[in-house]
Structure formats: structure tokens, C-alpha cells
Scaffold this motif. Structure first.
Motif, PDB file in Angstrom:
ATOM      1  N   ALA A 190      -6.417  74.897 -32.492  1.00 27.17           N
ATOM      2  CA  ALA A 190      -6.501  75.916 -32.499  1.00 27.17           C
ATOM      3  C   ALA A 190      -5.079  75.910 -32.916  1.00 27.17           C
ATOM      4  CB  ALA A 190      -6.581  76.934 -31.799  1.00 27.17           C
ATOM      5  N   LEU A 229     -12.699  74.783 -35.295  1.00 22.08           N
ATOM      6  CA  LEU A 229     -12.694  76.669 -35.401  1.00 22.08           C
ATOM      7  C   LEU A 229     -14.463  76.352 -35.842  1.00 22.08           C
ATOM      8  CD1 LEU A 229      -8.775  76.284 -37.135  1.00 22.08           C
ATOM      9  CD2 LEU A 229      -9.811  75.750 -33.930  1.00 22.08           C
ATOM     10  N   THR A 285     -15.734  79.770 -33.838  1.00 23.03           N
ATOM     11  CA  THR A 285     -16.345  80.970 -34.598  1.00 23.03           C
ATOM     12  C   THR A 285     -17.695  81.294 -34.241  1.00 23.03           C
ATOM     13  OG1 THR A 285     -15.062  80.206 -36.266  1.00 23.03           O
ATOM     14  CG2 THR A 285     -15.977  82.045 -36.765  1.00 23.03           C
ATOM     15  N   ARG A 292     -11.637  84.668 -35.406  1.00 20.36           N
ATOM     16  CA  ARG A 292     -10.261  84.123 -35.863  1.00 20.36           C
ATOM     17  C   ARG A 292      -8.965  85.155 -35.397  1.00 20.36           C
ATOM     18  NH1 ARG A 292     -10.233  85.383 -42.414  1.00 20.36           N
ATOM     19  NH2 ARG A 292     -11.928  83.505 -43.067  1.00 20.36           N
ATOM     20  N   GLN A 330      -8.546  82.631 -32.301  1.00 23.31           N
ATOM     21  CA  GLN A 330      -8.239  81.838 -32.158  1.00 23.31           C
ATOM     22  C   GLN A 330      -6.707  82.271 -32.374  1.00 23.31           C
ATOM     23  OE1 GLN A 330     -10.346  79.863 -35.746  1.00 23.31           O
ATOM     24  NE2 GLN A 330     -11.969  80.490 -34.152  1.00 23.31           N
TER      25      GLN A 330
END
Length: 276
Positions: A188, A254, A258, A264, A267
Motif C-alpha cells: 500500500a 492491492l 480492493t 482506494r 489504501q
């Protein structure tokens, strides 16, 4: 891939595998910040000077514990549990029978004794057919993501939420369960895969002392002595394989986050925790 060789170790009397996730390069030319997120082995044997250093110098404020309920109860409350201003959160990455609340959410007057067969409270981990050929460590890591994704995300959210000080994420040895959560933190933050792999493998430098420490605890002694040191040693190819599988199946760490509801915005919050 040289940055992980710098002295990110936090040398404490009561731990063997504590290091800072700061000081690692990122894809955009930046660097993760020191004093934000630490990774460690068990904190039960911290000395009084260790505690003072963590609280006063490192400014530790969050402890994220990835051990099972049984491990927490068998090992007992560590010295940091008595320090005001430090929040403890528990997110086991192994499946357990029954429903367990956060063991730190309730303060019992006395810790209950666990039965001799406490290990049987851990559910057998089913391996997906397409993962049966993977090395044992890789299968275990995939198991965390399959059987306890909500706790992987819970640990990351607890780390993200910390403000005004450092967070430490730990399990027993600080290499497997902690290694997977640390991988997501670094991904991240934009740390390249080769640096994530090198950080994971860095525990090999202290594996002899780490195994000796765990072997001194009745909770872990049998597992430490049943296998040789080499079998406990983290290898770069293990994390490299996990990252490859995440790339192939989810578009990377990532992408996995998700797909599991850690989008997002979250993150970005986790990234800011390590980047400022």
C-alpha cells in the motif's frame, strides 16, 4: 535491493525479531517513514527498559496481535498491557472453533485455564485443490487470506487508524502471520516487490535466536523442537511466490484488498500511515 540491509532493527532485550518498516524505497522515489509501523515477534518477555524505550522513545501507541485466542491466553498478559495509552487489538489469522470476541475488549479478573487439547480448537485448514502443490508456507499464507480475510483487513485498519505514534504488528515469531500483514502495508505504501521480499527474508538473520526464544516457552516449545531451524527459516522464494500468485489472481496485493472491500480510500489512509 540494498535498503533492507540498513539497520532497521530495534534491538530490545525481550524480543528477537523487531524491526521498523520505515526506511524502504517506494516506486515514486520516496521512502517509508520510520517510527510509524513496526513488526515484531511476541512481546510477552519485554523488560522494563524495553517498555520505557517503546513508550518514551518510539512512542508506541497501537499493538496489533495476530496470535490465536489460545496463544494469547496461554502466554498471559504482557507488560505493555499495563501501560495506559496503548491500544491492543486482536485479529487471529487462523480459523478457530466457535465465536471469539476480541480478547482485549474485555478485562477478565482472571485468565481462564485452557484445556490440554486447546490446539484442537483450531480448525483444520482446507487447501484449495489448485493450491495443493504449493510449498507449505505458501499454502499457510493463502489460508490466512482464504479463511480469515476479515481479520487481515481488521489488522490493516487498526494500523491505519493509529495517530500520534507508532503501531506494532506481531504474532509469535513475527515472520509468517506478521509477514503477510507487513506485505500488505508495504504494498500500500508503494514499496517495490523485491524490497517486500527482502524485508520478509530478513528474519533469517535472527532465526537461531528466535527459535531458541520460542523454544523456552511451553506454548511453542514442541513446535520449535519438532522441526529443525531450517524449516522455520523464511525464504525469499516463499514471499516471491505469494506475490506472484496475488498478481496472477488479483492483479497484486492491492487488487486483493480492493476485491475484499479495502478500497482506494482505505489504501490511501494506510499509505499515509507509512508515508506521512
Amino acid at each position: 535491493m540494498t535498503s533492507t540491509r540498513t539497520d532497521r532493527w530495534l534491538r530490545l532485550d525481550g524480543t528477537t525479531n523487531t524491526r521498523d518498516l520505515g526506511g524502504l524505497p517506494t516506486h515514486d522515489g520516496g521512502t517509508t517513514l520510520p517510527g510509524r509501523v513496526l513488526r515484531s515477534d511476541n512481546l510477552q518477555t519485554l523488560t522494563e527498559p524495553d517498555v520505557r524505550r517503546l513508550v518514551d522513545e518510539v512512542r508506541l501507541r497501537e499493538v496489533v496481535d495476530l496470535r490465536t485466542t489460545a496463544e494469547v491466553l496461554l502466554e498471559g498478559r504482557g507488560p505493555l498491557r499495563a501501560v495506559p495509552g496503548i491500544t491492543h487489538r486482536h485479529f487471529t489469522l487462523l480459523p478457530e472453533r466457535g465465536h471469539h470476541t476480541d480478547v482485549f475488549a474485555v478485562e477478565e479478573a482472571e485468565v481462564p485455564e485452557l484445556p490440554a487439547d486447546w490446539a484442537e480448537s483450531l480448525l483444520p485448514r482446507q487447501v484449495a485443490e489448485h493450491d495443493a502443490g504449493e510449498p507449505p508456507a505458501v499454502r499457510s499464507y493463502l489460508g490466512y487470506l482464504t479463511h480469515r480475510p476479515e481479520n487481515v483487513l481488521g489488522a490493516l485498519r487498526a494500523i491505519s487508524a493509529g495517530t500520534g505514534g507508532a503501531a506494532v504488528v506481531h504474532c509469535a515469531a513475527g515472520k509468517d502471520r506478521t509477514g503477510v500483514v507487513a506485505m500488505f502495508c508495504l504494498a500500500a505504501a508503494g514499496v517495490p516487490a523485491e524490497e517486500i521480499v527482502a524485508d520478509y527474508a530478513l528474519t533469517a538473520e535472527v532465526i537461531d535466536a528466535l527459535v531458541a526464544k520460542l523454544a523456552a516457552s511451553p506454548t511453542y516449545a514442541e513446535d520449535m523442537t519438532r522441526r529443525d531451524v531450517a524449516s522455520h527459516t523464511p525464504r525469499a522464494e516463499t514471499m516471491n511466490r505469494l506475490l506472484t500468485l496475488l498478481d496472477d489472481r488479483h492483479g497484486g496485493p492491492l487488487g486483493w484488498l480492493t476485491e475484499h472491500g479495502f478500497g482506494r480510500e482505505e489504501q490511501a489512509t494506510l499509505r499515509a500511515r507509512l508515508r506521512g
